[in-house]
Design an enzyme around this catalytic site. Structure first.
Site, mmCIF file in Angstrom:
data_model
loop_
_atom_site.group_PDB
_atom_site.id
_atom_site.type_symbol
_atom_site.label_atom_id
_atom_site.label_comp_id
_atom_site.label_asym_id
_atom_site.label_seq_id
_atom_site.Cartn_x
_atom_site.Cartn_y
_atom_site.Cartn_z
ATOM 1 N N ASP A 26 7.439 59.989 -20.112
ATOM 2 C CA ASP A 26 6.319 60.432 -19.274
ATOM 3 C C ASP A 26 6.238 59.591 -17.996
ATOM 4 O O ASP A 26 6.599 58.412 -17.995
ATOM 5 C CB ASP A 26 5.018 60.316 -20.081
ATOM 6 C CG ASP A 26 3.899 61.144 -19.481
ATOM 7 O OD1 ASP A 26 4.174 61.989 -18.601
ATOM 8 O OD2 ASP A 26 2.740 60.951 -19.895
ATOM 9 N N HIS A 43 11.426 63.868 -11.341
ATOM 10 C CA HIS A 43 12.184 64.434 -12.465
ATOM 11 C C HIS A 43 13.680 64.131 -12.320
ATOM 12 O O HIS A 43 14.360 63.839 -13.293
ATOM 13 C CB HIS A 43 11.953 65.944 -12.559
ATOM 14 C CG HIS A 43 10.528 66.300 -12.887
ATOM 15 N ND1 HIS A 43 9.832 65.690 -13.901
ATOM 16 C CD2 HIS A 43 9.667 67.207 -12.341
ATOM 17 C CE1 HIS A 43 8.597 66.196 -13.957
ATOM 18 N NE2 HIS A 43 8.478 67.109 -13.019
ATOM 19 N N LEU A 137 26.376 58.380 -31.794
ATOM 20 C CA LEU A 137 24.931 58.451 -31.523
ATOM 21 C C LEU A 137 24.533 59.911 -31.640
ATOM 22 O O LEU A 137 25.185 60.788 -31.063
ATOM 23 C CB LEU A 137 24.631 57.935 -30.110
ATOM 24 C CG LEU A 137 23.192 58.136 -29.621
ATOM 25 C CD1 LEU A 137 22.219 57.212 -30.366
ATOM 26 C CD2 LEU A 137 23.070 57.892 -28.121
#
Ligand code: IPE
Ligand code: IPE
Ligand code: MG
Length: 254
Positions: A26, A43, A137
């Site tokens: 966020d 963004h 991962l």
């Protein structure tokens, strides 16, 4: 905490590492606003942080990383911003998929893809198919994801199974419910980090996070660094997880 430049990311951490770290990324909009830039610039910088943090998570030895990229409520934003966010997912997969694959990252996207544009669904399918056997991962991207929607969809599917006579209502357990969620087969998150100083879950992993440790960082997502990830993990390592029982020592040492 003051960052210690002497410390290396891979230096041993005390206690058990969280096996699964989930992050609510966020603060992109505020990062841009502070610089008098349009929100999309935040963004874009957020995608750069994703690249760096995915690499750092692998180096730290984290097994599962889940990133909240777009919530089912984010459609409420102006159409232009929604379209920018869709474009950035496209760009991320196109630009980074080969490297992720090379680095042994398995990519999985959770969330409702029925209402995404077809080319995005095709890119997601391609990313998942290419990387499905990777084990270094496991990266989950939560995109058009909302925990309430996920649980509702699971309930609907369970109801269909019961109606078809394939499932006995009395046999429904939390494990059965988990198996119907988008995260089926993925261990619950041990640590949920939220950046930007907000202290809420915003519909993220509300079932799976029942016993997650929560760490809130004041850094805006584009400013979140591997060192900050390490600090969050360190904080986790010092926590005592009880799961409703009695003290078993620092995180995960039960
Ligand atoms: C997080 O940053 C990215 C998404 C929710 C898609 P925000 O866009 O929410 O940034 P703020 O909270 O407005 O600063
Ligand atoms: C949560 O952030 C969603 C993502 C990070 C993708 P928001 O910025 O949408 O959450 P609220 O609206 O502040 O709760
Ligand atoms: Mg926000």
């Amino acid at each position: 905490m003051t960052p210690n430049p002497e410390r290396h990311l891979s230096d041993a951490l005390p206690g058990h590492l969280p096996r699964h770290v989930a992050i609510i990324m966020d603060g992109n909009g505020r990062w841009a606003a502070k610089r008098h830039l349009p929100r999309v610039a935040g963004h874009r910088q957020g995608v750069e942080a994703v690249r760096v943090i995915v690499r750092a998570a692998g180096e730290l030895g984290i097994e599962y990383l889940t990133l909240y990229g777009f919530s089912s409520e984010n459609w409420k934003r102006p159409a232009e911003e929604v379209s920018d966010l869709m474009g950035l997912l496209r760009l991320f997969i196109r630009r980074d998929l080969a490297e992720l694959h090379q680095n042994g990252v398995q990519v999985r996207v959770i969330g409702d893809r029925d209402h995404l544009e077809l080319d995005i669904v095709a890119l997601i399918d391609e990313a998942e198919a290419l990387t499905r056997n990777n084990t270094r991962l496991k990266l989950q991207i939560a995109f058009n994801y909302g925990g309430q929607n996920e649980i509702t969809t699971a309930m609907r599917r369970i109801a269909h199974e019961v109606k078809a006579g394939r499932l006995d209502p009395d046999a429904i357990t939390p494990d059965i419910v988990s198996g119907f969620l988008d995260t089926a087969g993925i261990p619950d998150p041990d640590l949920i980090i939220r950046t930007s100083g907000e202290k809420r879950l915003s519909n993220f992993l509300i079932w799976q996070g029942a016993y997650a440790e929560l760490v809130f960082s004041d850094a805006l997502w584009p400013d979140f660094t591997p060192e900050k990830l390490r600090e969050a993990v360190l904080e986790y390592c010092g926590r005592s997880r009880r799961f409703g029982g009695l003290d078993a020592g620092p995180a995960g040492q039960s």
